[in-house]
Design an enzyme around this catalytic site. Structure first.
Site: not given
Ligand code: 9MR
Length: 361
Positions: A170, A211, A247, A277, A279
């Site tokens: 990101e 990513n 997402h 990822e 959903d």
């Molecule tokens: O699903 C993840 C959540 O449990 C965490 O609190 C958050 C911060 O670390 O990250 C979420 O996962 C993210 C992923 O690492 C990167 N892309 C977006 C995902 C959803 O926010």
């Protein structure tokens, strides 16, 4: 684990003995309610293997530790996993030069026991940083040294067990500019190239990914990601592929054709792609609940079909697999049902849509 399997099989047999099914479809659904996968039904991972892709899910460490059914479905249906949080900077280096790989090691061990690949996630992100980084006042040289040591230590620790890494996550903002972050501010834009070089140095065999989200189809952000990775390829940076997070929601999702077009232009740069990822947020869908699940299923089908249509698409990974464990209800503070299994580990229409897409030639 063996006990769980036995229990599930007994329940399947018990249900069958009770005549709880009325036809081929009912048999499949009834069987799925007590266990996945029942005898005679092909797991998604086997269907995916026939189509030369991996199918997987992000793993919630606590659920894996505490819920036998979570572990059972994960190991049965999928052949690739991503630790949802346990390989992030705050989890792996909570204090300067103090590394903790205990939870991530347990997830990797599970993957090995179930013959699953692991997507390492993630080495450089603006988020999930420990306070010693966010509150620190480091010079450029100091932050470069910190990031290099972090990447080299983590990738080296998993040299023999993890060969896919989301190196940078990101880094592009929604308007297509480079996202402001501590890395970008203190080190400058070339922190991205540096991170890939260090990861490559630590494990030259690893497949290194950039990513990001909201760049799956076509548009400003997708163009920006394309231009970023094109530049990296031209500079000889060891990038292997692009992770398309996916997402999405029932109210907004990229079309199959736009995703295919985007994947193909990335492939033309010599890159692979993975859906990393996926959903589907359903809470804003104005339709009744049953229709929402159909809408969701159709979107899973569309995005899986896009991946299957492009040779360079290697994997289809979701951000979880059961509605019992998803970041969306926590993040939005609102109930949702974004994944292909419900909270009781029963397959939803989205599951059958994925199954169907994998079976279509
Ligand atoms: O699903 C993840 C959540 O449990 C965490 O609190 C958050 C911060 O670390 O990250 C979420 O996962 C993210 C992923 O690492 C990167 N892309 C977006 C995902 C959803 O926010």
């Amino acid at each position: 684990m063996k006990r769980t399997v036995c229990l599930c099989l007994s329940l399947v047999l018990f249900l069958a003995a009770c005549g709880g099914t009325t036809g081929p479809n009912a048999t499949r659904t009834e069987s799925r309610t007590v266990s996945t996968p029942p005898a005679g039904i092909t797991p998604l991972r086997d269907l995916a293997q026939k189509r030369a892709i991996f199918i997987g899910a992000a793993v919630d460490y606590d659920a894996l530790q505490n819920e036998p059914q979570y572990a059972y479905v994960l190991g049965s249906e999928f052949n690739i996993l991503t630790p949802e949080n346990m390989m992030k900077f705050d989890a792996t280096e909570p204090e300067p030069n103090v590394f903790n790989f205990v939870p991530a090691d347990a997830i990797v061990k599970f993957a090995q026991q179930h013959h699953m690949r692991v997507r390492g996630h993630t080495l450089v992100w603006y988020n999930a940083l420990p306070t010693w980084i966010t509150n620190g006042t480091f010079s450029r040289d100091q932050l470069i040294a910190i990031l290099k040591q972090h990447i080299m230590t983590e990738v080296s620790h998993y040299r023999s067990s993890v060969n896919i890494w989301d190196v940078v996550n990101e880094a592009v903002a929604d308007d297509g500019t480079l996202r402001q972050s501590i890395w970008e501010r203190v080190i400058g834009p070339n922190y991205i190239d540096m991170a890939f070089s260090w990861a490559h140095e630590a494990n030259p065999q690893a497949h290194l990914f950039y990513n990001d989200y909201a760049g799956e189809g076509l548009g400003t952000k997708s163009d920006a990601i394309y231009n970023l990775v094109k530049g990296m390829r031209q500079r000889g940076v060891p990038i292997y592929g692009v992770g398309l997070q996916m997402h999405v929601s029932t109210q907004y999702y990229p079309s199959t054709q736009d995703v295919i077009t985007n994947m193909q232009r990335l492939a033309a740069l010599g890159l692979k792609v993975q859906i990393t990822e996926m959903d589907v947020k359903t809470q804003d869908d104005p339709n009744p609940p049953a229709q929402r699940l159909q809408d969701e299923a159709q979107i899973y089908h569309a995005e899986m079909s896009a991946c299957l249509a492009v040779t360079a698409c290697e994997a289809f990974v979701m951000w979880g697999f059961t509605d019992a464990h998803s970041w969306i209800p926590i993040f939005t503070n609102h109930a949702d049902a974004p994944l292909p299994f419900d909270t009781n580990y029963q397959p939803k229409p989205a599951f059958f849509a994925l199954e169907q897409a994998l079976k279509e030639q």
